[in-house]
Motif scaffolding. Structure first.
Motif, short mmCIF file in Angstrom:
data_model
loop_
_atom_site.label_atom_id
_atom_site.label_comp_id
_atom_site.label_asym_id
_atom_site.label_seq_id
_atom_site.Cartn_x
_atom_site.Cartn_y
_atom_site.Cartn_z
N SER A 27 9.47 5.98 4.25
CA SER A 27 10.92 6.09 3.57
C SER A 27 11.66 4.32 4.58
O SER A 27 12.13 4.13 3.00
CB SER A 27 11.70 6.93 4.00
OG SER A 27 12.60 6.83 3.08
N GLU A 28 11.84 4.07 5.24
CA GLU A 28 12.44 2.90 5.92
C GLU A 28 11.90 1.97 5.33
O GLU A 28 12.26 0.98 4.84
CB GLU A 28 12.56 3.17 7.35
CG GLU A 28 13.04 1.89 7.91
CD GLU A 28 14.30 1.71 7.10
OE1 GLU A 28 14.31 0.14 7.22
OE2 GLU A 28 15.23 2.24 6.87
N SER A 29 10.82 1.85 4.89
CA SER A 29 9.29 0.62 4.99
C SER A 29 9.88 0.77 3.39
O SER A 29 9.93 -1.12 2.79
CB SER A 29 8.15 0.86 4.94
OG SER A 29 7.32 0.25 4.09
N GLN A 72 1.17 -1.24 -0.35
CA GLN A 72 0.42 -0.22 -0.17
C GLN A 72 0.83 1.48 -0.37
O GLN A 72 0.65 2.44 -1.01
CB GLN A 72 -0.63 0.37 1.12
CG GLN A 72 -2.00 -1.10 1.37
CD GLN A 72 -2.88 -1.48 2.06
OE1 GLN A 72 -2.06 -1.12 3.05
NE2 GLN A 72 -4.03 -1.37 2.30
N SER A 73 1.97 0.78 0.58
CA SER A 73 2.46 2.25 0.39
C SER A 73 3.27 2.72 -0.73
O SER A 73 3.19 3.69 -0.92
CB SER A 73 4.02 2.41 2.27
OG SER A 73 3.13 1.69 2.96
N ILE A 132 7.50 11.36 -0.58
CA ILE A 132 7.35 10.68 -0.01
C ILE A 132 6.62 11.03 0.98
O ILE A 132 5.93 10.87 2.18
CB ILE A 132 8.93 10.62 0.43
CG1 ILE A 132 9.73 8.58 0.21
CG2 ILE A 132 8.37 9.63 2.52
CD1 ILE A 132 9.46 7.30 0.66
N SER A 133 7.54 12.99 1.42
CA SER A 133 6.04 13.16 1.90
C SER A 133 4.42 13.92 1.72
O SER A 133 3.40 13.35 3.41
CB SER A 133 6.76 15.24 2.37
OG SER A 133 6.65 15.39 0.90
N GLY A 134 4.34 13.68 1.08
CA GLY A 134 2.95 13.72 0.30
C GLY A 134 1.88 12.49 0.33
O GLY A 134 1.23 12.54 1.32
N LEU A 187 -1.15 9.10 4.28
CA LEU A 187 -0.63 7.34 4.59
C LEU A 187 -1.01 7.13 6.74
O LEU A 187 -1.04 6.59 7.01
CB LEU A 187 0.18 6.71 4.24
CG LEU A 187 -0.23 6.02 3.18
CD1 LEU A 187 1.79 5.25 2.38
CD2 LEU A 187 -1.13 4.54 3.29
N PHE A 188 -1.07 8.63 7.02
CA PHE A 188 -0.77 9.04 8.44
C PHE A 188 0.76 8.57 9.22
O PHE A 188 0.42 7.79 9.87
CB PHE A 188 -1.93 8.65 9.61
CG PHE A 188 -3.31 9.93 8.35
CD1 PHE A 188 -3.26 11.00 8.90
CD2 PHE A 188 -4.63 8.70 7.80
CE1 PHE A 188 -4.50 10.93 8.36
CE2 PHE A 188 -5.50 9.48 7.17
CZ PHE A 188 -5.69 10.68 8.19
N LEU A 189 1.16 8.43 8.10
CA LEU A 189 3.12 7.93 8.95
C LEU A 189 3.68 9.04 8.82
O LEU A 189 3.58 10.21 8.12
CB LEU A 189 3.14 6.90 7.84
CG LEU A 189 2.65 5.44 7.75
CD1 LEU A 189 3.28 4.75 6.35
CD2 LEU A 189 2.59 4.72 8.89
#
Length: 89
Positions: free
Chosen positions: A33-35, A7-8, A18-20, A25-27
């Protein structure tokens, strides 16, 4: 590889950053980024090219997205079906 990672990746590709994607995703950015980086290492491919203007999907990333979209669509269909019919006693 987890469903959350799939999903990420889909959301990062959609958002183009990544920021958007992290906001949607509320992360935290660092967690997302690590995921994604962890998944890339697990697969042994680079899914995104990171630039100062955001993220661009690589050819391997495009192929990966093509493979995971049916999986994610199936997951969404299952969620929708059973959310509507769930009857807890």
């Amino acid at each position: 590889m987890t469903l959350q990672q799939l999903q990420s990746v889909e959301e990062v590709a959609r958002a183009g950053s990544i920021s958007g994607a992290a906001r949607r995703l509320f992360l935290s950015q660092s967690r997302l980024s690590e995921s994604v980086r962890s998944l890339e290492e697990e697969l042994g491919v680079c899914l995104f090219e990171r630039t100062n203007r955001g993220i661009v999907t690589t050819p391997d990333g495009e192929e990966f997205l093509t493979c995971i979209r049916p999986v994610l669509e199936g997951y969404r269909m299952i969620q929708e079906k059973y959310r509507q019919t769930a009857k807890w006693r």
